[in-house]
Enzyme design. Structure first.
Site, PDB file in Angstrom:
ATOM      1  CG  ASN A 162      -7.375  -2.838  -5.995  1.00 56.87           C
ATOM      2  OD1 ASN A 162      -6.407  -3.566  -5.801  1.00 56.87           O
ATOM      3  ND2 ASN A 162      -7.724  -1.898  -5.110  1.00 56.87           N
ATOM      4  CG  ASP A 215      -2.069   0.918   1.113  1.00 58.49           C
ATOM      5  OD1 ASP A 215      -2.299   1.447   0.016  1.00 58.49           O
ATOM      6  OD2 ASP A 215      -2.766   1.138   2.114  1.00 58.49           O
TER       7      ASP A 215
HETATM    8  C1  FPP Z   1      -2.205   0.098  -3.096  1.00 54.63           C
HETATM    9  O1  FPP Z   1      -1.597   1.374  -3.213  1.00 54.63           O
HETATM   10  C2  FPP Z   1      -1.673  -0.769  -4.094  1.00 54.63           C
HETATM   11  C3  FPP Z   1      -2.399  -1.371  -5.072  1.00 54.63           C
HETATM   12  C4  FPP Z   1      -3.849  -1.199  -5.252  1.00 54.63           C
HETATM   13  C5  FPP Z   1      -1.795  -2.239  -6.042  1.00 54.63           C
HETATM   14  C6  FPP Z   1      -0.458  -2.818  -5.701  1.00 54.63           C
HETATM   15  C7  FPP Z   1       0.165  -3.056  -6.972  1.00 54.63           C
HETATM   16  C8  FPP Z   1       1.461  -2.984  -7.248  1.00 54.63           C
HETATM   17  C9  FPP Z   1       2.532  -2.784  -6.263  1.00 54.63           C
HETATM   18  C10 FPP Z   1       1.901  -3.081  -8.643  1.00 54.63           C
HETATM   19  C11 FPP Z   1       1.447  -4.286  -9.338  1.00 54.63           C
HETATM   20  C12 FPP Z   1       2.116  -5.464  -8.802  1.00 54.63           C
HETATM   21  C13 FPP Z   1       2.896  -6.244  -9.507  1.00 54.63           C
HETATM   22  C14 FPP Z   1       3.498  -7.407  -8.861  1.00 54.63           C
HETATM   23  C15 FPP Z   1       3.167  -5.965 -10.936  1.00 54.63           C
HETATM   24  P1  FPP Z   1      -2.544   2.611  -3.477  1.00 54.63           P
HETATM   25  O2  FPP Z   1      -2.608   2.845  -4.950  1.00 54.63           O
HETATM   26  O3  FPP Z   1      -3.850   2.376  -2.834  1.00 54.63           O
HETATM   27  O4  FPP Z   1      -1.773   3.762  -2.795  1.00 54.63           O
HETATM   28  P2  FPP Z   1      -2.436   4.986  -2.037  1.00 54.63           P
HETATM   29  O5  FPP Z   1      -3.213   4.426  -0.885  1.00 54.63           O
HETATM   30  O6  FPP Z   1      -1.251   5.777  -1.597  1.00 54.63           O
HETATM   31  O7  FPP Z   1      -3.288   5.712  -3.028  1.00 54.63           O
END
Ligand code: FPP
Length: 250
Positions: free
Chosen positions: A79, A31
């Protein structure tokens, strides 16, 4: 004992880790990618890309430490509610990641994907099959990528499988046990999660490994995932080793 000489690794900290008391299965909620990017004036996608890159670093490091299983939350069943451009960018990133087959080569990592694959594109499904097959004989650590994964969806899927067995007369209603449901979850071949790490300051599970986290230890920090370092990972392991796990006993 640890042969790791990477820049930024605190060897002194690492030496404190007890190799006989490592978590067998670590779940990671990656996250804070969006916030990481926004703080730098970059598009959110840049944060996801940096997050994917960091997963490689942490997986490699955890493997060298001797941790056998990691499950990383890459895309949840919730998501899809994000803006289409962000969902598309995440799917493209996943595709690139899966195609880069040698990303963890030599590190002896087997890659498996868990989650509801029916909503993923044919292209992604094909690449998942290819990478799972390509890495299946490696005997080091296993990285489970949770894609279109939700803990509730996983449990409901397991319950439906058991209902079918009841319908076929293999099982009596009322005879379902915890062990039977444990045998239905995606991670059926893996110990339950010993440790779940969530960076970025959020203090919740967000539908991740619900069944497997009954006795997990949780480790939270304010660091955004792309900045979460091998040193932070080591600290999480050390803190885990200092916890007193009682599993309901005294
Ligand atoms: C949450 O951060 C993260 C996600 C919804 C996706 C996680 C995905 C990756 C790290 C990349 C894809 C993975 C691979 C293995 C290719 P957020 O976007 O909610 O962050 P925020 O809370 O700061 O907005």
């Amino acid at each position: 004992m640890f042969n790791i000489f990477k820049r930024g690794i605190d060897k002194k900290l690492l030496q404190e880790v007890d190799p006989a008391n490592l978590p067998r299965h670590v779940g990671i909620i990656m996250d804070g990618n969006g916030r990481w990017a926004e703080k730098r004036g970059l598009p959110r996608t840049a944060g996801h890309r940096a997050g994917a890159q960091n997963l490689k670093t942490i997986t490699e490091f955890a493997g060298q430490m001797g941790i056998p299983y990691i499950t990383a939350y890459a895309f949840s069943t919730e998501n899809w509610k994000r803006p289409k451009e962000e969902v598309d960018a995440l799917m493209q990133l996943l595709l690139d990641y899966l195609r880069d087959k040698d990303q963890l080569a030599g590190k002896n990592v087997t890659i498996r994907v868990i989650g509801d694959r029916s909503a993923l594109s044919d292209e992604i499904n094909r690449e998942i099959d290819v990478i799972e097959d390509y890495t299946k004989d490696r005997d080091g650590m296993v990285l489970y990528l949770a894609i279109n994964y939700g803990g509730r969806q996983e449990i409901v899927r397991g319950v439906n499988n058991l209902c079918r067995r009841v319908q076929q007369g293999e099982l009596e209603p009322g005879d379902v046990t915890e062990a039977m449901l444990s045998a239905e979850v995606y991670t059926r071949d893996v110990p339950e999660a010993d440790l779940i790490i969530r960076p970025s300051g959020e203090l919740r599970l967000s539908n991740f490994l619900l069944w497997q986290s009954a006795y997990s230890e949780f480790w939270f920090s304010d660091i955004n995932w792309p900045d979460f370092s091998t040193k932070d990972f080591t600290q999480a392991i050390l803190d885990y080793q200092n916890r007193n796990r009682r599993f309901g006993g005294r």
